[in-house]
Design a protein around this motif. Sequence first.
Motif, PDB file in Angstrom:
ATOM      1  N   VAL A   1      56.219  82.505  69.697  1.00  0.00           N
ATOM      2  CA  VAL A   1      57.003  83.130  70.763  1.00  0.00           C
ATOM      3  C   VAL A   1      56.819  84.649  70.758  1.00  0.00           C
ATOM      4  O   VAL A   1      56.569  85.259  71.801  1.00  0.00           O
ATOM      5  CB  VAL A   1      58.488  82.730  70.655  1.00  0.00           C
ATOM      6  N   ALA A   2      56.900  85.278  69.595  1.00  0.00           N
ATOM      7  CA  ALA A   2      56.802  86.739  69.536  1.00  0.00           C
ATOM      8  C   ALA A   2      55.430  87.237  69.981  1.00  0.00           C
ATOM      9  O   ALA A   2      55.329  88.124  70.832  1.00  0.00           O
ATOM     10  CB  ALA A   2      57.111  87.228  68.120  1.00  0.00           C
ATOM     11  N   ILE A   3      54.382  86.669  69.425  1.00  0.00           N
ATOM     12  CA  ILE A   3      53.040  87.155  69.758  1.00  0.00           C
ATOM     13  C   ILE A   3      52.674  86.805  71.193  1.00  0.00           C
ATOM     14  O   ILE A   3      52.097  87.632  71.910  1.00  0.00           O
ATOM     15  CB  ILE A   3      51.998  86.624  68.757  1.00  0.00           C
ATOM     16  N   THR A   4      53.023  85.621  71.640  1.00  0.00           N
ATOM     17  CA  THR A   4      52.714  85.231  73.018  1.00  0.00           C
ATOM     18  C   THR A   4      53.428  86.154  74.005  1.00  0.00           C
ATOM     19  O   THR A   4      52.856  86.558  75.014  1.00  0.00           O
ATOM     20  CB  THR A   4      53.075  83.749  73.258  1.00  0.00           C
ATOM     21  N   ASN A   5      54.673  86.522  73.710  1.00  0.00           N
ATOM     22  CA  ASN A   5      55.384  87.492  74.547  1.00  0.00           C
ATOM     23  C   ASN A   5      54.721  88.867  74.506  1.00  0.00           C
ATOM     24  O   ASN A   5      54.598  89.529  75.537  1.00  0.00           O
ATOM     25  CB  ASN A   5      56.844  87.625  74.106  1.00  0.00           C
ATOM     26  N   LEU A   6      54.288  89.300  73.330  1.00  0.00           N
ATOM     27  CA  LEU A   6      53.652  90.616  73.204  1.00  0.00           C
ATOM     28  C   LEU A   6      52.404  90.740  74.065  1.00  0.00           C
ATOM     29  O   LEU A   6      52.110  91.813  74.591  1.00  0.00           O
ATOM     30  CB  LEU A   6      53.287  90.901  71.742  1.00  0.00           C
ATOM     31  N   VAL A   7      51.649  89.652  74.206  1.00  0.00           N
ATOM     32  CA  VAL A   7      50.412  89.716  74.992  1.00  0.00           C
ATOM     33  C   VAL A   7      50.635  89.256  76.438  1.00  0.00           C
ATOM     34  O   VAL A   7      49.693  89.105  77.198  1.00  0.00           O
ATOM     35  CB  VAL A   7      49.264  88.917  74.327  1.00  0.00           C
TER      36      VAL A   7
ATOM     37  N   THR B   1      51.185  79.106  57.547  1.00  0.00           N
ATOM     38  CA  THR B   1      51.961  78.170  58.357  1.00  0.00           C
ATOM     39  C   THR B   1      52.435  78.904  59.603  1.00  0.00           C
ATOM     40  O   THR B   1      53.031  79.981  59.517  1.00  0.00           O
ATOM     41  CB  THR B   1      53.157  77.621  57.565  1.00  0.00           C
ATOM     42  N   ILE B   2      52.150  78.333  60.757  1.00  0.00           N
ATOM     43  CA  ILE B   2      52.503  78.943  62.041  1.00  0.00           C
ATOM     44  C   ILE B   2      53.944  78.574  62.389  1.00  0.00           C
ATOM     45  O   ILE B   2      54.290  77.395  62.490  1.00  0.00           O
ATOM     46  CB  ILE B   2      51.555  78.465  63.164  1.00  0.00           C
ATOM     47  N   THR B   3      54.762  79.580  62.561  1.00  0.00           N
ATOM     48  CA  THR B   3      56.170  79.351  62.867  1.00  0.00           C
ATOM     49  C   THR B   3      56.419  79.492  64.365  1.00  0.00           C
ATOM     50  O   THR B   3      55.599  80.035  65.103  1.00  0.00           O
ATOM     51  CB  THR B   3      57.059  80.364  62.116  1.00  0.00           C
ATOM     52  N   GLU B   4      57.587  79.038  64.779  1.00  0.00           N
ATOM     53  CA  GLU B   4      57.987  79.225  66.168  1.00  0.00           C
ATOM     54  C   GLU B   4      58.062  80.719  66.485  1.00  0.00           C
ATOM     55  O   GLU B   4      57.648  81.147  67.568  1.00  0.00           O
ATOM     56  CB  GLU B   4      59.339  78.563  66.420  1.00  0.00           C
ATOM     57  N   MET B   5      58.526  81.511  65.533  1.00  0.00           N
ATOM     58  CA  MET B   5      58.613  82.950  65.740  1.00  0.00           C
ATOM     59  C   MET B   5      57.226  83.548  66.003  1.00  0.00           C
ATOM     60  O   MET B   5      57.067  84.388  66.879  1.00  0.00           O
ATOM     61  CB  MET B   5      59.248  83.645  64.549  1.00  0.00           C
ATOM     62  N   ASP B   6      56.210  83.128  65.217  1.00  0.00           N
ATOM     63  CA  ASP B   6      54.841  83.611  65.444  1.00  0.00           C
ATOM     64  C   ASP B   6      54.432  83.349  66.885  1.00  0.00           C
ATOM     65  O   ASP B   6      53.953  84.243  67.582  1.00  0.00           O
ATOM     66  CB  ASP B   6      53.835  82.891  64.531  1.00  0.00           C
TER      67      ASP B   6
ATOM     68  N   HIS C   1      54.056  74.277  66.070  1.00  0.00           N
ATOM     69  CA  HIS C   1      54.918  74.967  65.112  1.00  0.00           C
ATOM     70  C   HIS C   1      54.979  74.127  63.844  1.00  0.00           C
ATOM     71  O   HIS C   1      55.151  72.916  63.896  1.00  0.00           O
ATOM     72  CB  HIS C   1      56.324  75.146  65.667  1.00  0.00           C
ATOM     73  N   GLY C   2      54.810  74.773  62.699  1.00  0.00           N
ATOM     74  CA  GLY C   2      54.845  74.068  61.418  1.00  0.00           C
ATOM     75  C   GLY C   2      53.477  73.690  60.879  1.00  0.00           C
ATOM     76  O   GLY C   2      53.355  73.327  59.712  1.00  0.00           O
ATOM     77  N   ASP C   3      52.428  73.766  61.709  1.00  0.00           N
ATOM     78  CA  ASP C   3      51.075  73.498  61.211  1.00  0.00           C
ATOM     79  C   ASP C   3      50.635  74.648  60.312  1.00  0.00           C
ATOM     80  O   ASP C   3      50.997  75.807  60.542  1.00  0.00           O
ATOM     81  CB  ASP C   3      50.071  73.365  62.361  1.00  0.00           C
ATOM     82  N   THR C   4      49.850  74.336  59.302  1.00  0.00           N
ATOM     83  CA  THR C   4      49.298  75.350  58.412  1.00  0.00           C
ATOM     84  C   THR C   4      47.808  75.462  58.670  1.00  0.00           C
ATOM     85  O   THR C   4      47.101  74.452  58.694  1.00  0.00           O
ATOM     86  CB  THR C   4      49.563  75.002  56.932  1.00  0.00           C
ATOM     87  N   LEU C   5      47.354  76.687  58.891  1.00  0.00           N
ATOM     88  CA  LEU C   5      45.941  76.932  59.178  1.00  0.00           C
ATOM     89  C   LEU C   5      45.215  77.444  57.941  1.00  0.00           C
ATOM     90  O   LEU C   5      45.767  78.208  57.150  1.00  0.00           O
ATOM     91  CB  LEU C   5      45.799  77.950  60.311  1.00  0.00           C
TER      92      LEU C   5
END
Length: 159
Positions: A35-41, A28-33, A102-106
Amino acid sequence: MIMGRTSNHNYYEDFGVGEIYEHTRGKTITEMDNVAITNLVLNTAQGHFNEDQMEDREFGERIVYGGINLSMVCGLASEDISENAITELGYDEVRFSNPVFHGDTLYAESEVLSKRNSDERPDGGVVEFRVRGFNQDDEQVVGATKRVLLKKHEYYDDD
């Protein structure tokens, strides 16, 4: 469909062209996933960060960065198809077909497209997979062709 493999059964010789693996894990993709990863890249596109702006756009909310979706789906598949990789050789034909929120499960599945012995490494063979990611509604969200140099049993059976 074949459901997952253990690391003892995902060497080069264990894959057959045309086989499809439905990987058992989901994420499940969270808001934290996002925001954090998008900022990192360093992807600062407003579509990933600005909820106010996105309310008036096509999807009505922020969308998850496609690079995260591809990474998560490839990670979900890795236990089954590349646990015994010598190296990953590349990704081609990457397509993002539906947005992820956010909230979708892959979930992931992989199809064996081709395989051949390596010209450079007698201890490995090249397998080409079509990796696809789906959301909880079974809509495809991402797909890519992935090439992996996998170990051969005769050289690595004692791992």
